[in-house]
Design an enzyme around this catalytic site. Structure first.
Site, short mmCIF file in Angstrom:
data_model
loop_
_atom_site.label_atom_id
_atom_site.label_comp_id
_atom_site.label_asym_id
_atom_site.label_seq_id
_atom_site.Cartn_x
_atom_site.Cartn_y
_atom_site.Cartn_z
CE LYS A 1 7.45 -16.54 22.53
NZ LYS A 1 6.22 -17.32 22.56
C1 E4P Z 1 5.79 -20.16 21.12
O1 E4P Z 1 6.77 -19.67 21.55
C2 E4P Z 1 5.07 -19.66 19.93
O2 E4P Z 1 4.47 -18.44 20.21
C3 E4P Z 1 4.06 -20.70 19.53
O3 E4P Z 1 4.72 -21.96 19.47
C4 E4P Z 1 3.34 -20.41 18.23
O4 E4P Z 1 2.57 -21.53 17.90
P1 E4P Z 1 1.40 -21.50 16.80
O5 E4P Z 1 2.03 -21.33 15.47
O6 E4P Z 1 0.74 -22.85 16.95
O7 E4P Z 1 0.48 -20.37 17.17
#
Ligand code: E4P
Length: 217
Positions: A87
């Site tokens: 990622k």
């Molecule tokens: C996932 O890939 C993201 O990092 C995550 O969904 C972010 O979510 P949040 O906005 O609730 O922190």
């Protein structure tokens, strides 16, 4: 639409996996920190455990922000397990790194995406997934689901192969709206997945059936 769970919590990952509808996992540094994991070896071991629980893609985020550091970290992450997806944040060096990973057959998830222009760049670099953060967009008084629709439309029009992974899901309705919008994947907290089960008429109807069934014993 595939279902990923958006957590690093092993109990929640197991619970979602036991439902039989889980296709993968996404994590981020904030979710990992919540589990109180300390140090490089513990982080690597945690990703390995997640990969052993779920038979599907597991997104592991790099901490670095320079091309060299992203490549170095990403290669180490990818070596943990064949299901690891590296990622990478939506920054200039991140795009360069995604292109490098694409050329070296390492799957990537381009994260922190908030606009269609960013999603085009991620696709051009060959990202396996692009992660628009729809909850955070809604929080800032814009429409996150509209962005999913726009990206899906652009990718279909242009023939981009990058999968649209709707992230930052806050509610069961977000999941339904993302399915309608054509998202390839929705990554959700366990509460939103379980929220899909709920309807008061289901509860009332079941109670009635159970009452009537008991009269026949
Ligand atoms: C996932 O890939 C993201 O990092 C995550 O969904 C972010 O979510 P949040 O906005 O609730 O922190």
């Amino acid at each position: 639409m595939k279902f990923f769970i958006d957590t690093a919590n092993l109990a929640q990952i197991k619970e979602a996996n036991d439902l039989g509808i889980l296709d993968g996992v996404t994590t981020n540094p904030s979710l990992m920190a919540k589990e109180n994991i300390k140090g490089h070896d513990a982080i690597m071991a945690h990703y390995k455990t997640i990969c052993e629980i779920v038979d599907g893609p597991v997104s592991a985020e790099v901490f670095g922000t320079t091309f060299e550091s992203i490549i170095e970290e990403g290669q180490k992450l990818a070596a943990i397990h064949e299901n690891i997806v590296v990622k990478v944040p939506m920054i200039k060096d991140g795009i360069k790194a995604i292109k490098w990973f694409t050329d070296n057959n390492i799957p990537t998830n381009c994260t922190l995406v908030f606009s269609a222009g960013q999603a085009i760049l991620a696709a051009k670099a060959g990202a396996t997934y692009v992660s628009p953060f729809i909850g955070r967009i809604d929080d800032s008084n814009w429409d996150g689901v509209e962005l999913i629709k726009q990206i899906v439309n652009i990718y279909n029009t242009q023939g981009f192969l990058t999968e649209v992974l709707a992230a930052s899901i806050r509610t069961p309705l977000h999941i339904v709206k993302c399915a309608e919008a054509g998202a390839d994947v929705c990554t959700c907290p366990l509460s939103s997945i379980l929220g899909l089960l709920k309807h008061p008429l289901t509860d009332l109807g079941l109670q009635q059936f159970l009452n009537d069934a008991s009269t026949m014993k």
